[in-house]
Enzyme design. Sequence first.
Site, PDB file in Angstrom:
ATOM      1  N   ASP A 191       7.950  41.253  23.357  1.00 23.93           N
ATOM      2  CA  ASP A 191       8.974  40.420  23.974  1.00 23.93           C
ATOM      3  C   ASP A 191      10.331  40.819  23.404  1.00 23.93           C
ATOM      4  OD1 ASP A 191      10.460  38.444  25.109  1.00 23.93           O
ATOM      5  OD2 ASP A 191       9.456  36.781  24.103  1.00 23.93           O
ATOM      6  N   ASP A 230      11.149  41.513  30.374  1.00 25.36           N
ATOM      7  CA  ASP A 230      11.186  41.965  28.980  1.00 25.36           C
ATOM      8  C   ASP A 230       9.938  41.567  28.209  1.00 25.36           C
ATOM      9  OD1 ASP A 230      11.728  39.250  29.134  1.00 25.36           O
ATOM     10  OD2 ASP A 230      12.805  39.265  27.255  1.00 25.36           O
ATOM     11  N   GLU A 231       8.861  41.282  28.917  1.00 24.34           N
ATOM     12  CA  GLU A 231       7.679  40.736  28.254  1.00 24.34           C
ATOM     13  C   GLU A 231       6.422  41.354  28.815  1.00 24.34           C
ATOM     14  OE1 GLU A 231       6.490  36.447  27.820  1.00 24.34           O
ATOM     15  OE2 GLU A 231       8.637  36.259  28.112  1.00 24.34           O
TER      16      GLU A 231
HETATM   17 MG   LIG Z   1      12.307  37.636  25.928  1.00 23.44          MG
END
Ligand SMILES: [Mg+2]
Length: 383
Positions: free
Chosen positions: A32, A126-127
């Site tokens: 993350d 983003d994960e």
């Molecule tokens: Mg994040």
Amino acid sequence: MNDVLVARCAGRGARFGQMSVESSELSTAHVDCDAFYVSVELNRRPELRGLPVVVAGSGPRAVVTTASYEARRFGVGSAMPAARARRLCPQAVFLPPDGAHYREVSQRMMEIVRSHVDRVEVVGLDEAYLDLSDLYSPRAAMRRILADVAAATELVCSVGIGPNKLVAKVASDAEKPAGFVVLTREQACARFAGAAPGLVPGIGPKTAARLDTMGLRTLRDLARAPEQLLVERFGPNHGRELRRRARFEHDGEVSEARKVVSESRETTFDEDIGDPARLRDALREMAGQLCASLAAHDHHGRTIAIKVRLDDFSTVTRARTMAAPTCDAEQVTRVALALLEEYSPPQPVRLLGVRVAGLASRGVPTGGKRRGGDPAGQLELPV
Ligand SMILES: [Mg+2]
């Protein structure tokens, strides 16, 4: 990267003697990037480093998407109205969101992750969850992935590694930013025993409030609660699942299925709009933008939907499924306008959106079944 690839075992079933017990317990990672939008912006505007930076739209109803740590010190946080953020931290640098750029950076990041790991479940820009079960040395692999991501994108990520997705997710959240937390299930139970149940994904605020009234205020309380009690209050499935989650038991697999399945555009108006002509204009414009983006990625979808949020925040979606996938602006616009006309918003509209779902690239079957029992081809989508 090569040493990691060479160290890969032959297949998922092939666990060799030399793989340590410890490694096999660490089958799952969660990666993350913290404050993703701001991090991406700071990478292309390094002169802003160290300053309070807020990524937010500029309209009167815009909300903060992300705030840098310097801005967070002033109390600025995600989802806060941008106007409030400006009052809290007038000296902050406000930047408009640049979704196209963020998607591009995200793609680069995920490509690097995929170059190391076969099975990757992307759950946001983003994960991602990574299946590490074929890797000889999960820790070393993750260190290498982080280094490669940082080299290519200058992004710093937090990582959690554990025996399942639940442990991995909570571990990656535990020491942001730039955390690297490795936990067995038992270690996770011990470390988060005193935390509120809401720390665990899948236990939302409503459930947490009910648990609180039952005197179950920590994960330890919940893990020790009699199963019968939870089943009585929450039903057999949810009750047992709550207890399992508190014990960090989870058997969901890292699945690649969660690829892009829909794309949408939506707008929160600066002021509520009651005039149907203005709503139609807005819908036409968004449908055009959406279809241009779909066409650019060679994406076609069968289901066209609109989303309408009224001035009292009630939200309605209407959708129609086509016989064949499309990204044709004329067709999408026509259907979206028809759906809007059929719904005919009874009150002024705060937000309007259009979505094309069930996406596939040309020549690839969508795999989406038309829902039965719906002669008009119209269905309600969950909001
Ligand atoms: Mg994040």
